[in-house]
Design a protein around this motif. Structure first.
Motif, short mmCIF file in Angstrom:
data_model
loop_
_atom_site.label_atom_id
_atom_site.label_comp_id
_atom_site.label_asym_id
_atom_site.label_seq_id
_atom_site.Cartn_x
_atom_site.Cartn_y
_atom_site.Cartn_z
N ASN A 2 2.70 4.00 23.68
CA ASN A 2 2.50 3.74 25.09
C ASN A 2 2.18 2.34 25.28
O ASN A 2 1.22 2.02 24.94
CB ASN A 2 1.75 4.55 25.70
N MET A 3 3.07 1.40 25.94
CA MET A 3 2.81 -0.08 26.05
C MET A 3 2.75 -0.46 27.29
O MET A 3 3.72 0.19 28.18
CB MET A 3 3.76 -0.61 25.08
N ALA A 4 2.37 -1.86 27.53
CA ALA A 4 2.49 -2.35 28.86
C ALA A 4 2.64 -3.87 28.45
O ALA A 4 2.30 -4.31 27.44
CB ALA A 4 1.12 -2.30 29.66
N TRP A 54 8.63 1.47 10.79
CA TRP A 54 7.96 2.27 10.04
C TRP A 54 8.06 3.61 10.13
O TRP A 54 8.15 4.46 9.43
CB TRP A 54 6.65 1.73 9.86
N PHE A 55 8.09 4.13 11.52
CA PHE A 55 7.97 5.32 11.79
C PHE A 55 9.07 5.96 12.76
O PHE A 55 9.38 6.92 13.01
CB PHE A 55 6.71 5.76 12.58
N GLY A 56 10.10 4.92 13.33
CA GLY A 56 11.12 5.32 14.12
C GLY A 56 10.86 6.16 15.07
O GLY A 56 9.54 6.05 15.90
N TRP A 80 0.72 -1.23 0.04
CA TRP A 80 0.02 -0.11 0.10
C TRP A 80 0.78 1.14 0.13
O TRP A 80 0.43 2.28 -0.66
CB TRP A 80 -1.13 -0.05 1.36
N TYR A 81 2.07 1.25 0.54
CA TYR A 81 2.78 2.22 0.59
C TYR A 81 3.24 2.53 -0.84
O TYR A 81 3.31 3.79 -1.08
CB TYR A 81 3.98 1.98 1.29
N GLU A 82 3.68 1.66 -1.49
CA GLU A 82 4.04 1.96 -3.16
C GLU A 82 2.81 2.25 -3.80
O GLU A 82 3.11 3.29 -4.67
CB GLU A 82 4.69 0.41 -3.47
N PRO A 90 -0.02 -10.47 21.50
CA PRO A 90 -0.02 -9.15 20.81
C PRO A 90 -1.01 -8.53 21.25
O PRO A 90 -2.19 -8.87 21.18
CB PRO A 90 0.19 -9.48 19.30
N PRO A 91 -1.07 -7.16 21.09
CA PRO A 91 -1.99 -6.06 21.33
C PRO A 91 -3.47 -6.53 20.34
O PRO A 91 -3.23 -6.66 19.08
CB PRO A 91 -1.54 -4.83 20.72
N PHE A 92 -4.52 -6.63 21.19
CA PHE A 92 -5.73 -6.76 20.19
C PHE A 92 -6.08 -8.26 19.63
O PHE A 92 -6.43 -8.38 18.59
CB PHE A 92 -6.18 -5.55 19.27
N MET A 124 2.54 5.81 -6.08
CA MET A 124 2.13 5.53 -7.18
C MET A 124 0.86 6.52 -7.64
O MET A 124 0.53 7.19 -8.68
CB MET A 124 1.87 4.15 -7.77
N MET A 125 0.04 6.73 -6.58
CA MET A 125 -1.22 7.42 -6.72
C MET A 125 -0.72 9.04 -6.73
O MET A 125 -1.40 9.87 -7.40
CB MET A 125 -2.10 7.37 -5.64
N LYS A 126 0.04 9.19 -5.89
CA LYS A 126 0.78 10.68 -5.94
C LYS A 126 1.14 11.15 -7.26
O LYS A 126 1.28 12.27 -7.39
CB LYS A 126 1.62 10.61 -4.69
N ALA A 175 17.29 -9.23 24.22
CA ALA A 175 16.86 -10.01 23.17
C ALA A 175 16.05 -9.24 21.90
O ALA A 175 16.53 -9.56 20.81
CB ALA A 175 16.37 -11.38 23.37
N MET A 176 14.92 -9.02 22.32
CA MET A 176 14.15 -8.20 21.43
C MET A 176 14.79 -7.05 20.71
O MET A 176 14.63 -7.16 19.46
CB MET A 176 12.74 -7.96 21.86
N ASN A 177 15.33 -6.13 21.39
CA ASN A 177 16.11 -4.99 20.84
C ASN A 177 17.20 -5.58 19.99
O ASN A 177 17.67 -4.69 19.10
CB ASN A 177 16.66 -3.94 21.98
C1 ECH Z 1 -3.57 4.68 0.43
C2 ECH Z 1 -5.04 4.72 -0.09
C3 ECH Z 1 -5.62 3.18 -0.24
C4 ECH Z 1 -5.78 2.35 0.79
C5 ECH Z 1 -4.60 2.68 1.43
C6 ECH Z 1 -3.65 3.28 1.51
C7 ECH Z 1 -2.25 3.18 2.14
C8 ECH Z 1 -2.03 3.00 3.46
C9 ECH Z 1 -0.71 3.06 4.19
C10 ECH Z 1 -0.56 2.85 5.31
C11 ECH Z 1 0.62 2.54 6.07
C12 ECH Z 1 0.40 2.24 7.57
C13 ECH Z 1 1.56 1.99 8.51
C14 ECH Z 1 1.31 1.50 9.80
C15 ECH Z 1 2.41 0.89 10.66
C16 ECH Z 1 2.09 0.56 11.81
C17 ECH Z 1 2.88 -0.34 12.88
C18 ECH Z 1 2.66 -0.66 14.24
C19 ECH Z 1 3.28 -1.34 14.93
C20 ECH Z 1 3.37 -1.73 16.09
C21 ECH Z 1 4.05 -2.88 16.80
C22 ECH Z 1 4.04 -3.13 18.12
C23 ECH Z 1 4.81 -4.35 18.36
C24 ECH Z 1 4.69 -5.12 19.69
C25 ECH Z 1 5.30 -6.20 20.13
C26 ECH Z 1 6.06 -6.10 21.40
C27 ECH Z 1 6.67 -7.14 21.91
O1 ECH Z 1 7.23 -7.50 22.96
C28 ECH Z 1 6.48 -8.70 21.37
C29 ECH Z 1 6.09 -8.52 19.63
C30 ECH Z 1 5.13 -7.54 19.56
C31 ECH Z 1 -3.21 5.83 1.26
C32 ECH Z 1 -2.58 4.38 -0.51
C33 ECH Z 1 -4.45 1.28 2.73
C34 ECH Z 1 0.68 3.09 3.16
C35 ECH Z 1 3.12 1.80 7.53
C36 ECH Z 1 1.28 0.08 14.69
C37 ECH Z 1 3.14 -2.34 19.19
C38 ECH Z 1 6.30 -4.78 22.06
C39 ECH Z 1 3.80 -8.13 19.82
C40 ECH Z 1 5.22 -7.54 18.22
#
Ligand code: ECH
Length: 319
Positions: free
Chosen positions: A286-288, A278-280, A110-112, A226-228, A116-118, A205-207
Motif C-alpha cells: 500500500n503506497m502513496a 521478488w514477490f509478484g 541471501w536467497y541462494e 524513496p520510502p524511509f 544452500m542452508m535448506k 514509463a515506470m511500468n
Molecule cells: C536467511 C538467514 C540468514 C540471514 C538472511 C537470510 C535470507 C533472507 C532473504 C530475504 C529476502 C527478502 C526479499 C525482500 C524483497 C523486498 C522488496 C521490496 C521492494 C519494494 C519496492 C518499492 C518500490 C518503490 C518505488 C516506487 C517509485 O515510484 C519510484 C521507485 C521506487 C534466511 C538465509 C538475510 C533471502 C527478497 C520491499 C516499494 C513505487 C522508490 C523504487
C-alpha cells in the motif's frame, strides 16, 4: 514562495507512513548477531510458507557467485563465522565485496545461501538455538505486520550488512542484470481524481521500465524520495537509482487529489498498490506518491511512502 526540497518534503503532512518498519528495523539492529541471523532464518522460513520470493535469475546470481562459491567450500564453522561477519559489518574481504553489491544482488546472495542452508550445503542455524526474549519479541512483531511491511523489514536488514569502507571511493558497479516481471505490468493507468499528464506519464514509463522517459519528467534539480530514505537529487542520480532499484515494479495507482498552490506549482497525492518482482502478485504494498510539479509541469519532488495501513489509501486530504 520558492520551494526547496525541504519544504517539498512537507506536502500532505498527514500521510501516515508504516512506522512499524523503521521501529522494527531499529529493534532488530539492537539484537546480538546470533539472534539476528536466527531471527531472519525463522522469519524467512515462516513467511515462506505463505509468501515465497521468486528465484533470482542466473545473471544476477553470477555477480555474487565468487563469494557464494568461497562460502560453499568452507568448513561449517567458518561458514557461520562469515555470516556473522556480514551481519556485524566486520571488515573482511567477503564483507567488502558484499557491500559493493546492489540491493537486488544482496537479496539474491541471501536467497541462494538460504537455499544452500535448506539443502545442507551451508551450516544451518544451530539446532535448538534459543533466541533471547528481545529477539522473540521482534519476531512476533514481524509476524503481525502486513506482508508489504514484512518484506520491507527483511530487505532493510540485508541492505545494511557487509563492510563499506566509506573512506575509499567505491569501485564502479557491474551493470545491473534485467529483472523480469513475475506478473505482467498493467498496460493502462487510470487514477480516480487525477488526469495530470506528467503524473500519468510517470506511471506509464515506470511500468514499462522506461527510466529515460521517467527521468525526463523531472526538473533538472528535481528529487525523488524513496520510502524511509533521503531524497535523491538530480536527473542523473535518479536515473542511476531507478536502474538499480526500480526494475520490474508494477505500479497500480488508484485514486488521488490535486491542488494548485502558490507560484503556479501543483501538488498531487496518489495512493495505490505496488508489486515487487521478488514477490509478484503475492504481495501488494500500500503506497502513496506525493508529487510537487513546478510551473513547467516538471516533477520538482516526489516522495514515495509505504502506508501504515490499507485505510490510509483513502486518506486524500491536504492537511
Ligand atoms: C536467511 C538467514 C540468514 C540471514 C538472511 C537470510 C535470507 C533472507 C532473504 C530475504 C529476502 C527478502 C526479499 C525482500 C524483497 C523486498 C522488496 C521490496 C521492494 C519494494 C519496492 C518499492 C518500490 C518503490 C518505488 C516506487 C517509485 O515510484 C519510484 C521507485 C521506487 C534466511 C538465509 C538475510 C533471502 C527478497 C520491499 C516499494 C513505487 C522508490 C523504487
Amino acid at each position: 514562495m520558492t520551494y526547496t526540497i525541504e519544504s517539498a518534503q512537507a506536502i500532505f503532512p498527514n500521510t501516515q507512513i508504516a512506522s512499524a518498519v523503521p521501529d522494527t528495523t531499529a529493534a532488530f539492529n539492537r539484537l546480538s548477531v546470533e539472534d539476528q541471523l536466527a531471527l531472519l532464518w525463522y522469519a524467512y522460513t515462516e513467511l515462506g510458507r505463505s509468501i515465497t520470493p521468486a528465484a533470482p535469475g542466473a545473471a544476477r546470481l553470477q555477480l555474487a557467485e565468487g563469494i557464494l562459491n568461497q562460502i560453499k567450500q568452507m568448513p561449517a564453522a567458518q561458514q557461520t563465522q562469515t555470516m556473522s561477519d556480514l551481519a556485524s559489518r566486520t571488515d573482511t574481504p567477503i564483507s567488502r565485496s558484499y557491500a559493493g553489491f546492489s540491493v537486488n544482488t544482496k537479496l539474491a546472495f541471501w536467497y541462494e545461501l538460504g537455499e544452500m542452508m535448506k539443502k545442507g550445503f551451508v551450516a544451518p542455524i544451530p539446532p535448538g538455538y534459543q533466541m533471547s526474549d528481545d529477539a522473540t519479541a521482534v519476531l512476533e512483531t514481524i509476524k503481525k505486520i502486513d506482508p508489504g511491511q514484512q518484506i520491507t523489514v527483511l530487505r532493510n536488514t540485508v541492505l545494511d550488512m557487509g563492510f563499506d569502507p566509506a573512506l575509499t571511493p567505491s569501485s564502479p558497479k557491474a551493470p545491473e542484470p534485467l529483472f523480469a516481471r513475475s506478473t505482467p505490468a498493467p498496460t493502462t493507468v487510470a487514477v480516480e481524481g487525477v488526469t495530470e499528464p506528467t503524473v500519468m506519464s510517470y506511471f506509464e514509463a515506470m511500468n514499462a521500465d522506461n527510466f529515460e522517459a521517467a527521468v525526463a519528467l523531472f526538473a533538472e534539480n528535481g528529487a525523488l524520495q524513496p520510502p524511509f530514505q533521503k531524497p535523491i537529487v538530480g536527473r542523473e542520480a535518479i536515473a542511476a537509482y531507478m536502474r538499480a532499484e526500480a526494475q520490474g515494479l508494477n505500479m497500480m495507482p488508484q485514486q488521488g487529489i490535486s491542488e494548485g498552490i502558490e507560484d503556479g506549482y501543483k501538488q498531487f497525492k496518489i495512493t495505490g498498490k505496488v508489486q515487487t518482482p521478488w514477490f509478484g502478485a503475492n504481495v501488494l504494498m500500500n503506497m502513496a506518491w506525493r508529487f510537487l510539479l513546478d510551473r513547467e509541469g516538471k516533477i520538482f519532488f516526489v516522495a514515495i511512502d509505504l502506508l501504515a495501513s490499507p485505510k490510509e489509501l483513502l486518506n486524500l486530504t491536504r492537511k
